[in-house]
Enzyme design. Structure first.
Site, PDB file in Angstrom:
ATOM      1  N   GLU A   1     -15.387  -4.740   0.668  1.00 56.21           N
ATOM      2  CA  GLU A   1     -14.377  -5.465   1.451  1.00 56.21           C
ATOM      3  C   GLU A   1     -14.960  -5.967   2.773  1.00 56.21           C
ATOM      4  O   GLU A   1     -14.662  -7.069   3.217  1.00 56.21           O
ATOM      5  CB  GLU A   1     -13.135  -4.602   1.698  1.00 56.21           C
TER       6      GLU A   1
ATOM      7  N   GLN B   1      -9.524 -13.414   0.902  1.00 55.32           N
ATOM      8  CA  GLN B   1      -9.101 -13.540  -0.503  1.00 55.32           C
ATOM      9  C   GLN B   1      -7.670 -14.053  -0.628  1.00 55.32           C
ATOM     10  O   GLN B   1      -7.269 -14.478  -1.713  1.00 55.32           O
ATOM     11  CB  GLN B   1      -9.210 -12.184  -1.213  1.00 55.32           C
TER      12      GLN B   1
HETATM   13 NI    NI Z   1     -13.607  -8.493  -3.695  1.00 57.44          NI
END
Ligand code: NI
Length: 162
Positions: free
Chosen positions: A134, A51
């Site tokens: 995650e 991310q």
């Molecule tokens: Ni996420």
């Protein structure tokens, strides 16, 4: 420490498989500090390295009330699951939106910590949801693939942001 730019859904890096970490270098420690800071700045409960544009198996989560207990996962694996929970899930890469996702209610995770020492941690509810979310990021998967029905906006968006 510094904030990192959060990649948004549609960025191809979010669909890629992350490499296992063999050795944590100084810049990886910096990355981990920056990920924790970035997670807090966006009021998320978790953040995965892809991310912020890094294809390494590193994720951070913090489901504590006071946001003072970050957990660092290096090369994490969900090794046991139990039960089921269905509820709203969000992602810092999909800002402002949520989707209903079914996850295990209890998980056991094996990972390395930031000293590359193995540890095992288990937890329920939000911890289990955040850990699964995650860890999915590290293999290029987003919660939107699992959401039942369309994504939606919520009034209080500070609760379930991941
Ligand atoms: Ni996420």
């Amino acid at each position: 420490m510094a904030l990192r730019e959060v990649r948004l859904q549609g960025d191809p890096i979010l669909t890629k498989e992350c490499r296992p970490v063999k050795e944590l270098k100084e810049r990886d420690q910096q990355l981990i500090d920056d990920m924790i800071e970035t997670m807090y700045a966006h009021e998320g409960v978790g953040l995965a390295a892809p991310q912020v544009g890094v294809l390494k198996q590193i994720a951070v989560i913090d489901v504590s009330e006071n946001k003072d207990d970050p957990i660092v996962f290096i090369n994490p694996k969900v090794v046991e699951t139990d039960g089921e929970q269905k509820g709203p899930e969000g992602c810092l890469s999909v800002p402002g939106l949520y989707g209903d996702v079914t996850r295990p209610n209890h998980v056991v995770v094996e990972a390395l910590d930031r000293n590359m020492e193995p540890f095992t941690i288990e937890g329920e509810e939000l911890f289990a949801r955040a850990a699964c979310h995650e860890i999915d990021h590290l293999s290029g998967h987003m919660y939107t693939e699992l959401a039942e029905g369309p994504l939606y906006e919520m009034e209080d968006e500070h609760d379930e942001n991941e």
